[in-house]
Design a protein around this motif. Structure first.
Motif, mmCIF file in Angstrom:
data_model
loop_
_atom_site.group_PDB
_atom_site.id
_atom_site.type_symbol
_atom_site.label_atom_id
_atom_site.label_comp_id
_atom_site.label_asym_id
_atom_site.label_seq_id
_atom_site.Cartn_x
_atom_site.Cartn_y
_atom_site.Cartn_z
ATOM 1 N N CYS A 6 0.818 -1.222 0.000
ATOM 2 C CA CYS A 6 0.000 0.000 0.000
ATOM 3 C C CYS A 6 0.852 1.274 0.000
ATOM 4 O O CYS A 6 2.062 1.239 -0.141
ATOM 5 N N GLU A 7 0.185 2.382 0.191
ATOM 6 C CA GLU A 7 0.745 3.726 0.042
ATOM 7 C C GLU A 7 2.099 3.996 0.705
ATOM 8 O O GLU A 7 2.930 4.701 0.119
ATOM 9 N N PRO A 8 2.370 3.492 1.912
ATOM 10 C CA PRO A 8 3.660 3.837 2.524
ATOM 11 C C PRO A 8 4.883 3.433 1.692
ATOM 12 O O PRO A 8 5.970 3.959 1.889
ATOM 13 N N CYS A 9 4.705 2.526 0.740
ATOM 14 C CA CYS A 9 5.816 2.102 -0.117
ATOM 15 C C CYS A 9 6.166 3.155 -1.179
ATOM 16 O O CYS A 9 7.300 3.199 -1.654
ATOM 17 N N ILE A 10 5.216 4.000 -1.511
ATOM 18 C CA ILE A 10 5.452 4.985 -2.569
ATOM 19 C C ILE A 10 6.636 5.874 -2.191
ATOM 20 O O ILE A 10 6.659 6.473 -1.122
ATOM 21 N N GLY A 11 7.599 5.921 -3.089
ATOM 22 C CA GLY A 11 8.781 6.726 -2.860
ATOM 23 C C GLY A 11 9.818 6.072 -1.962
ATOM 24 O O GLY A 11 10.944 6.536 -1.879
ATOM 25 N N THR A 12 9.457 4.995 -1.293
ATOM 26 C CA THR A 12 10.384 4.305 -0.397
ATOM 27 C C THR A 12 11.044 3.139 -1.121
ATOM 28 O O THR A 12 12.253 3.054 -1.203
ATOM 29 N N LYS A 13 10.241 2.242 -1.615
ATOM 30 C CA LYS A 13 10.685 1.056 -2.349
ATOM 31 C C LYS A 13 11.858 0.340 -1.674
ATOM 32 O O LYS A 13 12.807 -0.068 -2.314
ATOM 33 N N ASP A 14 11.780 0.194 -0.367
ATOM 34 C CA ASP A 14 12.786 -0.575 0.350
ATOM 35 C C ASP A 14 12.600 -2.040 -0.060
ATOM 36 O O ASP A 14 11.505 -2.560 -0.012
ATOM 37 N N THR A 15 13.651 -2.683 -0.470
ATOM 38 C CA THR A 15 13.511 -4.036 -1.008
ATOM 39 C C THR A 15 13.739 -5.142 0.017
ATOM 40 O O THR A 15 13.987 -6.288 -0.351
#
Length: 88
Positions: A6-15
């Motif tokens: 969901c949204e918290p991943c946007i711009g983060t994309k921690d793999t």
């Protein structure tokens, strides 16, 4: 039931979730050509085995079981399916 990012991943994309996934169903990965252009990561809903390994690995709490996605992020269910050309 698949897991949904969901949204918290946007711009983060921690793999970290990619590394935790035993079936390699989270994309794009850092070595894939569309990684930089993608706003977030996506879990393939058919390939996901619902093991839950990705959920605690996510540092921004962006991953939820599909039936537990918070109300304000329900649209991310279809976004995850749509990334793979699928519909919910």
């Amino acid at each position: 039931m698949a897991y949904i990012i969901c949204e918290p991943c946007i711009g983060t994309k921690d793999t970290a979730c990619v590394d935790a996934c035993p079936v390699d169903c989270i994309h794009p990965k850092k070595d894939e050509p569309d990684f930089e252009a993608a706003p977030m990561l996506y879990i393939h809903p058919v390939e996901c085995i619902d093991c839950g390994a990705c959920e605690p690995a996510c540092p921004v709490t962006a991953i939820f079981p599909e039936d537990n996605v918070p109300e304000q992020w329900q649209q991310y269910i279809q976004m995850n399916y749509g990334h793979y050309g699928l519909t919910k």
